[in-house]
Design a protein around this motif. Structure first.
Motif, PDB file in Angstrom:
ATOM      1  N   ALA A  57       0.826  -1.206   0.000  1.00 50.45           N
ATOM      2  CA  ALA A  57       0.000   0.000   0.000  1.00 50.45           C
ATOM      3  C   ALA A  57       0.862   1.258   0.000  1.00 50.45           C
ATOM      4  N   LEU A  58       0.344   2.282  -0.653  1.00 45.22           N
ATOM      5  CA  LEU A  58       0.949   3.609  -0.644  1.00 45.22           C
ATOM      6  C   LEU A  58       0.300   4.391   0.494  1.00 45.22           C
ATOM      7  N   VAL A  59       1.109   4.896   1.420  1.00 47.19           N
ATOM      8  CA  VAL A  59       0.591   5.619   2.577  1.00 47.19           C
ATOM      9  C   VAL A  59       0.654   7.107   2.275  1.00 47.19           C
ATOM     10  N   LEU A  60      -0.506   7.780   2.384  1.00 45.45           N
ATOM     11  CA  LEU A  60      -0.593   9.222   2.167  1.00 45.45           C
ATOM     12  C   LEU A  60      -0.740   9.909   3.516  1.00 45.45           C
ATOM     13  N   HIS A  61       0.247  10.711   3.889  1.00 42.54           N
ATOM     14  CA  HIS A  61       0.228  11.407   5.170  1.00 42.54           C
ATOM     15  C   HIS A  61      -0.569  12.700   5.041  1.00 42.54           C
ATOM     16  N   ALA A  62      -0.901  13.294   6.183  1.00 40.78           N
ATOM     17  CA  ALA A  62      -1.751  14.484   6.220  1.00 40.78           C
ATOM     18  C   ALA A  62      -1.125  15.665   5.486  1.00 40.78           C
ATOM     19  N   ASN A  63       0.191  15.752   5.475  1.00 45.16           N
ATOM     20  CA  ASN A  63       0.863  16.870   4.812  1.00 45.16           C
ATOM     21  C   ASN A  63       1.131  16.609   3.334  1.00 45.16           C
ATOM     22  N   ARG A  92      -3.425  -0.175  -3.680  1.00 48.62           N
ATOM     23  CA  ARG A  92      -4.077   0.233  -2.430  1.00 48.62           C
ATOM     24  C   ARG A  92      -3.368   1.456  -1.850  1.00 48.62           C
ATOM     25  N   ILE A  93      -4.172   2.388  -1.345  1.00 49.36           N
ATOM     26  CA  ILE A  93      -3.622   3.556  -0.660  1.00 49.36           C
ATOM     27  C   ILE A  93      -4.256   3.658   0.726  1.00 49.36           C
ATOM     28  N   VAL A  94      -3.432   4.045   1.696  1.00 48.47           N
ATOM     29  CA  VAL A  94      -3.882   4.248   3.071  1.00 48.47           C
ATOM     30  C   VAL A  94      -3.781   5.738   3.354  1.00 48.47           C
ATOM     31  N   PRO A  95      -4.905   6.463   3.348  1.00 51.60           N
ATOM     32  CA  PRO A  95      -4.851   7.910   3.588  1.00 51.60           C
ATOM     33  C   PRO A  95      -4.918   8.240   5.071  1.00 51.60           C
ATOM     34  N   ASP A  96      -4.275   9.313   5.435  1.00 51.95           N
ATOM     35  CA  ASP A  96      -4.388   9.835   6.789  1.00 51.95           C
ATOM     36  C   ASP A  96      -5.762  10.469   6.946  1.00 51.95           C
ATOM     37  N   ARG A  97      -6.283  10.424   8.145  1.00 46.98           N
ATOM     38  CA  ARG A  97      -7.602  11.005   8.419  1.00 46.98           C
ATOM     39  C   ARG A  97      -7.637  12.487   8.100  1.00 46.98           C
ATOM     40  N   ALA A  98      -6.516  13.204   8.303  1.00 45.41           N
ATOM     41  CA  ALA A  98      -6.480  14.652   8.105  1.00 45.41           C
ATOM     42  C   ALA A  98      -6.100  15.050   6.682  1.00 45.41           C
ATOM     43  N   MET A 103      -6.878  16.309  -2.247  1.00 43.12           N
ATOM     44  CA  MET A 103      -5.560  15.722  -2.483  1.00 43.12           C
ATOM     45  C   MET A 103      -5.668  14.210  -2.674  1.00 43.12           C
ATOM     46  N   LEU A 104      -6.557  13.557  -1.917  1.00 47.31           N
ATOM     47  CA  LEU A 104      -6.763  12.122  -2.074  1.00 47.31           C
ATOM     48  C   LEU A 104      -7.295  11.796  -3.464  1.00 47.31           C
ATOM     49  N   ALA A 106      -6.925  13.639  -6.145  1.00 45.36           N
ATOM     50  CA  ALA A 106      -5.870  13.942  -7.117  1.00 45.36           C
ATOM     51  C   ALA A 106      -4.844  12.813  -7.181  1.00 45.36           C
ATOM     52  N   LYS A 107      -4.463  12.256  -6.029  1.00 49.86           N
ATOM     53  CA  LYS A 107      -3.496  11.143  -6.013  1.00 49.86           C
ATOM     54  C   LYS A 107      -4.097   9.907  -6.671  1.00 49.86           C
ATOM     55  N   GLY A 108      -5.370   9.643  -6.393  1.00 44.38           N
ATOM     56  CA  GLY A 108      -6.023   8.500  -7.026  1.00 44.38           C
ATOM     57  C   GLY A 108      -6.112   8.652  -8.530  1.00 44.38           C
ATOM     58  N   ARG A 109      -6.418   9.851  -8.977  1.00 46.36           N
ATOM     59  CA  ARG A 109      -6.476  10.111 -10.419  1.00 46.36           C
ATOM     60  C   ARG A 109      -5.090   9.962 -11.044  1.00 46.36           C
ATOM     61  N   SER A 110      -4.065  10.445 -10.342  1.00 40.47           N
ATOM     62  CA  SER A 110      -2.695  10.318 -10.848  1.00 40.47           C
ATOM     63  C   SER A 110      -2.276   8.857 -10.939  1.00 40.47           C
ATOM     64  N   LEU A 111      -2.678   8.055  -9.968  1.00 45.61           N
ATOM     65  CA  LEU A 111      -2.363   6.626 -10.020  1.00 45.61           C
ATOM     66  C   LEU A 111      -3.001   5.964 -11.236  1.00 45.61           C
ATOM     67  N   ARG A 112      -4.243   6.325 -11.528  1.00 42.36           N
ATOM     68  CA  ARG A 112      -4.913   5.770 -12.703  1.00 42.36           C
ATOM     69  C   ARG A 112      -4.231   6.196 -13.995  1.00 42.36           C
ATOM     70  N   GLU A 113      -3.747   7.448 -14.039  1.00 37.70           N
ATOM     71  CA  GLU A 113      -3.109   7.957 -15.253  1.00 37.70           C
ATOM     72  C   GLU A 113      -1.778   7.284 -15.543  1.00 37.70           C
ATOM     73  N   VAL A 114      -1.069   6.827 -14.501  1.00 43.58           N
ATOM     74  CA  VAL A 114       0.246   6.229 -14.719  1.00 43.58           C
ATOM     75  C   VAL A 114       0.194   4.707 -14.795  1.00 43.58           C
ATOM     76  N   GLY A 115      -1.011   4.125 -14.809  1.00 41.49           N
ATOM     77  CA  GLY A 115      -1.088   2.698 -15.098  1.00 41.49           C
ATOM     78  C   GLY A 115      -1.799   1.829 -14.087  1.00 41.49           C
ATOM     79  N   ALA A 116      -2.249   2.373 -12.971  1.00 39.02           N
ATOM     80  CA  ALA A 116      -3.003   1.563 -12.012  1.00 39.02           C
ATOM     81  C   ALA A 116      -4.394   1.327 -12.588  1.00 39.02           C
ATOM     82  N   GLN A 117      -4.802   0.068 -12.649  1.00 40.79           N
ATOM     83  CA  GLN A 117      -6.107  -0.243 -13.223  1.00 40.79           C
ATOM     84  C   GLN A 117      -7.244   0.044 -12.248  1.00 40.79           C
TER      85      GLN A 117
END
Length: 128
Positions: A57-63, A92-98, A103-104, A106-117
């Motif tokens: 999983a890719l962990v997305l921190h609050a910052n 899979r991504i694990v986002p921080d609650r904050a 941003m979440l 945008a990151k998901g869209r970026s993952l789809r654009e670079v090849g994540a199905q």
């Protein structure tokens, strides 16, 4: 003497249709299609993660910082490039609650654009 006529018993299909229709209306009004979210629902907080995130999983921190297996990731393209081909089917991504929702997304869209199905967000329910 007259003969008694034998009545043929007809099937009460109209009555059956009416009962089924009324039951359908009752359950549509009385029930819900999806359970409402619990008011105490809290998403994962990555500050207290202590290595319990799924290994891939890719962990997305609050910052906005991204980590994978404890190492910093500079871009989602680098993350997807480092995955095996079969793991790119479901990222899979694990986002921080904050983490801001924009941003979440945008990151998901970026993952789809670079090849994540398929992008899956990993969360957990707080049991308070």
């Amino acid at each position: 003497m007259r003969r008694h006529r034998t009545r043929t018993a007809g099937e009460p299909t109209i009555a059956l249709i009416n009962i089924v229709f009324l039951m359908l209306i009752f359950f549509l009004v009385a029930g819900t299609l999806a359970a409402p979210l619990d008011a105490a629902l809290r998403l994962v907080n990555t500050a207290d993660l202590e290595g319990s995130a799924p290994a891939d999983a890719l962990v997305l921190h609050a910052n906005g910082r991204m980590t994978h297996r404890g190492a910093d990731i500079t871009s989602v393209a680098d993350f997807v490039a480092g995955l095996p081909q079969d793991a790119r089917a479901r990222v899979r991504i694990v986002p921080d609650r904050a983490l801001p929702a924009a941003m979440l997304i945008a990151k998901g869209r970026s993952l789809r654009e670079v090849g994540a199905q398929r992008v899956v967000i990993v969360t957990e329910r707080g049991l308070e």
